[in-house]
Design a protein around this motif. Sequence first.
Motif, mmCIF file in Angstrom:
data_model
loop_
_atom_site.group_PDB
_atom_site.id
_atom_site.type_symbol
_atom_site.label_atom_id
_atom_site.label_comp_id
_atom_site.label_asym_id
_atom_site.label_seq_id
_atom_site.Cartn_x
_atom_site.Cartn_y
_atom_site.Cartn_z
ATOM 1 N N VAL A 55 0.622 -0.906 -0.339
ATOM 2 C CA VAL A 55 -0.175 0.197 -0.093
ATOM 3 C C VAL A 55 1.075 1.474 -0.019
ATOM 4 C CG1 VAL A 55 -2.400 1.056 1.462
ATOM 5 C CG2 VAL A 55 -1.870 -1.544 0.877
ATOM 6 N N LEU A 56 2.325 1.313 1.161
ATOM 7 C CA LEU A 56 2.514 2.105 0.946
ATOM 8 C C LEU A 56 3.394 2.491 0.199
ATOM 9 C CD1 LEU A 56 3.035 2.261 5.126
ATOM 10 C CD2 LEU A 56 1.225 4.199 3.615
ATOM 11 N N VAL A 57 4.412 1.643 -0.595
ATOM 12 C CA VAL A 57 5.586 1.838 -1.237
ATOM 13 C C VAL A 57 4.455 2.094 -2.423
ATOM 14 C CG1 VAL A 57 7.335 1.218 -2.927
ATOM 15 C CG2 VAL A 57 7.027 0.248 -0.446
ATOM 16 N N PRO A 58 3.507 1.884 -3.664
ATOM 17 C CA PRO A 58 3.436 2.509 -3.993
ATOM 18 C C PRO A 58 2.678 3.735 -4.073
ATOM 19 C CG PRO A 58 2.080 -0.073 -4.429
ATOM 20 C CD PRO A 58 2.693 0.642 -2.666
ATOM 21 N N ALA A 63 3.025 9.195 -5.400
ATOM 22 C CA ALA A 63 3.442 11.401 -4.948
ATOM 23 C C ALA A 63 4.063 12.108 -5.349
ATOM 24 C CB ALA A 63 2.949 10.688 -3.798
ATOM 25 N N ASP A 64 5.577 10.462 -5.473
ATOM 26 C CA ASP A 64 7.210 10.756 -5.815
ATOM 27 C C ASP A 64 6.857 11.667 -7.325
ATOM 28 O OD1 ASP A 64 9.354 11.972 -5.894
ATOM 29 O OD2 ASP A 64 10.098 9.789 -6.607
#
Length: 152
Positions: A55-58, A63-64
């Motif tokens: 979830v967080l890495v994608p 965002a980047d």
Amino acid sequence: MRRPELPVPIGSPLQILILACSFALAGYAGVRLLDGDWFEIALWFVGAAVVHDLVLVPLYGAADQTLLRTFEAADRRAWIPYVRVPAALSLLLLLVWFPLITGRVTHRYTGATGHPPADFAARWLLLTVVLFGASAVVFAIGRWRSAGARRE
């Protein structure tokens, strides 16, 4: 003529001793941590790894990429680190202190420490403002210096 380089040793005896001591300390901490509710703690670690990776890495990547495209469209690619660094630090602090920032575990915090929880949300927001402000100051100083160097 260059001399052949000697192979670099893996580590000095002191480094190996320090590494062994750190593993022993980590093992002791793990045994103490898993003494009571080992299943719930192990489940939390596995869940945290899965949530982070799936979830967080994608979300970080999306965002980047959005930030990168936005600044490239405005022809301001050099500005990206001045937004990335404070945003990453602020989000890391949010991730670490999320339960206290949202107030979900105030009863546990009070029970464990004997003190009422401080206003974590306001402090996190203040720290975020300070991080972005410091980044803006560093950016402004860099622009000022580069403008002065171009004038000379």
